[in-house]
Design an enzyme around this catalytic site. Structure first.
Site, PDB file in Angstrom:
ATOM      1  N   ASP A  12       2.637   8.952  -3.160  1.00  0.00           N
ATOM      2  CA  ASP A  12       2.619  10.491  -3.653  1.00  0.00           C
ATOM      3  C   ASP A  12       3.836  11.356  -3.264  1.00  0.00           C
ATOM      4  OD1 ASP A  12       2.590  12.565  -5.650  1.00  0.00           O
ATOM      5  OD2 ASP A  12       0.646  13.012  -3.953  1.00  0.00           O
ATOM      6  N   ASP A 178      -2.951  13.129  -3.045  1.00  0.00           N
ATOM      7  CA  ASP A 178      -3.631  14.435  -3.301  1.00  0.00           C
ATOM      8  C   ASP A 178      -3.950  14.230  -4.663  1.00  0.00           C
ATOM      9  OD1 ASP A 178      -0.983  15.226  -4.171  1.00  0.00           O
ATOM     10  OD2 ASP A 178      -1.647  17.114  -3.981  1.00  0.00           O
TER      11      ASP A 178
END
Length: 230
Positions: A12, A178
């Site tokens: 990410d 996250d």
């Protein structure tokens, strides 16, 4: 130095490759990514050009899942798994109800989006959810924006498309993220890690929650994996 046995990476951007304060790419990530001797997939909620540019500047092949799975780039072909029309209609209805997207007149956050619309977190979410539901769309809170998107596409599906095209085994892959939008990436990867600043959904879905936040956590994972394969 990375080795030929390095596992594929699924990374990410926001909250995962960012500086400790959460804003801006941490420059320490560039060398490890460039030296990684296996495919690196950037899977993000950002608009399509952003992860492509990140790959370009890092000097790695452009394996990209953008807009939460709405756009998939295998390095050879671009796949659009949703269209922007319904999300744009939600944005217009949201404005008509007296709200703003929250990015200013130029709105560079959405200018190049192909399949979804992002709303600033300072804007009210409940009316946004109600309007999106009328159009059959979801709203997800990634911690950096509210994303109005088609319910079906997700990062994990996009990662699978790239793995099939490039020819690597996702059972060997390592994913780091996250947010709730990383849960689908965690589901397809052999091993998954949530940085310490991750939201509850990402932490619950990850195989391991790291002690370090943001890029510190990601760099710690890369070091650990590299040592294991040396």
């Amino acid at each position: 130095m990375a080795t030929a046995d390095d596992p594929p990476l699924i990374l990410d951007i926001d909250g995962t490759l960012t500086r400790p304060d959460g804003w801006g790419i941490d420059p320490r990530i560039f060398d490890p990514i460039r030296e990684w001797d296996a495919p690196v997939v950037i899977a993000t909620g950002k608009a399509f050009p952003y992860p492509v540019a990140l790959c370009h500047f890092a000097g790695v092949p452009e394996f990209v899942v953008a807009e939460n799975g709405g756009v998939v780039y295998t390095g050879d072909d671009v796949y659009f798994t949703a269209d922007r029309d319904a999300a744009q209609a939600v944005a217009e209805a949201y404005r008509a109800a007296g709200y703003e997207l929250g990015w200013g007149e130029e709105d560079t956050v959405n200018r190049w989006r192909e399949t979804e619309i992002a709303i600033n977190l300072e804007q009210p979410i409940e009316p946004l959810r109600e309007i999106a539901a009328d159009y059959g769309l979801d709203v997800i809170d990634t911690g950096y924006a509210y994303h109005v998107k088609d319910a079906d596409p997700n990062k994990g599906d996009g990662v699978e498309v790239i793995a099939d095209h490039v020819g690597f085994d996702l059972e060997n892959a390592v994913a780091v993220g996250d947010s709730i939008n990383d849960v689908s990436s965690f589901a397809v990867a052999g091993r998954s890690f949530a940085v310490s600043n991750a939201d509850p959904d990402a932490k619950a879905a990850a195989d391991e929650v790291l002690e370090e936040p943001h890029a510190d956590g990601t760099l710690a994972v890369l070091d650990r994996v590299r040592e294991r394969h040396e």
